[in-house]
Design a protein around this motif. Sequence first.
Motif, mmCIF file in Angstrom:
data_model
loop_
_atom_site.group_PDB
_atom_site.id
_atom_site.type_symbol
_atom_site.label_atom_id
_atom_site.label_comp_id
_atom_site.label_asym_id
_atom_site.label_seq_id
_atom_site.Cartn_x
_atom_site.Cartn_y
_atom_site.Cartn_z
ATOM 1 N N THR A 155 0.846 -1.185 0.000
ATOM 2 C CA THR A 155 0.000 0.000 0.000
ATOM 3 C C THR A 155 0.884 1.238 0.000
ATOM 4 O O THR A 155 2.102 1.173 0.159
ATOM 5 C CB THR A 155 -0.900 0.011 1.238
ATOM 6 O OG1 THR A 155 -0.073 -0.074 2.410
ATOM 7 C CG2 THR A 155 -1.875 -1.152 1.215
ATOM 8 N N ASN A 156 0.250 2.379 -0.191
ATOM 9 C CA ASN A 156 0.966 3.646 -0.132
ATOM 10 C C ASN A 156 0.140 4.639 0.665
ATOM 11 O O ASN A 156 -0.952 4.994 0.229
ATOM 12 C CB ASN A 156 1.220 4.192 -1.541
ATOM 13 C CG ASN A 156 1.993 5.492 -1.522
ATOM 14 O OD1 ASN A 156 1.417 6.575 -1.614
ATOM 15 N ND2 ASN A 156 3.302 5.392 -1.367
ATOM 16 N N PRO A 157 0.608 5.018 1.846
ATOM 17 C CA PRO A 157 1.894 4.669 2.448
ATOM 18 C C PRO A 157 1.959 3.197 2.859
ATOM 19 O O PRO A 157 0.921 2.524 2.949
ATOM 20 C CB PRO A 157 1.974 5.582 3.671
ATOM 21 C CG PRO A 157 0.558 5.830 4.039
ATOM 22 C CD PRO A 157 -0.171 5.915 2.723
ATOM 23 N N VAL A 158 3.175 2.752 3.107
ATOM 24 C CA VAL A 158 3.390 1.361 3.472
ATOM 25 C C VAL A 158 2.974 1.141 4.924
ATOM 26 O O VAL A 158 3.444 1.820 5.826
ATOM 27 C CB VAL A 158 4.876 0.984 3.303
ATOM 28 C CG1 VAL A 158 5.113 -0.432 3.822
ATOM 29 C CG2 VAL A 158 5.278 1.097 1.846
ATOM 30 N N VAL A 159 2.070 0.198 5.107
ATOM 31 C CA VAL A 159 1.664 -0.145 6.470
ATOM 32 C C VAL A 159 1.740 -1.628 6.735
ATOM 33 O O VAL A 159 1.490 -2.074 7.859
ATOM 34 C CB VAL A 159 0.239 0.359 6.778
ATOM 35 C CG1 VAL A 159 0.196 1.882 6.723
ATOM 36 C CG2 VAL A 159 -0.768 -0.240 5.821
ATOM 37 N N PHE A 160 2.085 -2.418 5.726
ATOM 38 C CA PHE A 160 2.159 -3.862 5.876
ATOM 39 C C PHE A 160 3.560 -4.367 5.592
ATOM 40 O O PHE A 160 4.378 -3.673 4.988
ATOM 41 C CB PHE A 160 1.164 -4.530 4.931
ATOM 42 C CG PHE A 160 -0.264 -4.145 5.187
ATOM 43 C CD1 PHE A 160 -0.915 -3.252 4.343
ATOM 44 C CD2 PHE A 160 -0.961 -4.657 6.266
ATOM 45 C CE1 PHE A 160 -2.230 -2.881 4.578
ATOM 46 C CE2 PHE A 160 -2.267 -4.301 6.512
ATOM 47 C CZ PHE A 160 -2.902 -3.410 5.667
ATOM 48 N N GLY A 161 3.803 -5.597 6.015
ATOM 49 C CA GLY A 161 5.084 -6.215 5.741
ATOM 50 C C GLY A 161 5.272 -6.475 4.257
ATOM 51 O O GLY A 161 4.315 -6.468 3.470
#
Length: 114
Positions: free
Chosen positions: A97-103
């Motif tokens: 995702t953007n922003p990055v929230v996952f590994g």
Amino acid sequence: QVQFVESGGGLVQPGGSLRLSCAASGSIFSRAVRAWYRQAPGKQREFVARITEGGITIYADSVKGRFTIPRDDAKNSVTLQMNSLKSEDTAIYYCNTNPVVFGWGQGTQVTVSS
């Protein structure tokens, strides 16, 4: 646990094309900005491109005009069409995702070489 599975990488000559695919588990992409990132050897991971739920795209300057994220109504996937590939596009490509929230997933290796 959220997982991203990237595929479609490979070895291609300069000027060639590749199409990368990413499948996300669960429904995390359904209302999120979907994005591609890459990490070249010895460099930090960098943003490549993203697409909103409404289909608005943004590209890094380095890939603008060559890479495209097609609009995909599937809820759990994102694609990256890469044309006119250059040696400097060689990297491991990841989706998130953007922003990055996952590994991060394992990524898919793209090698551009003659």
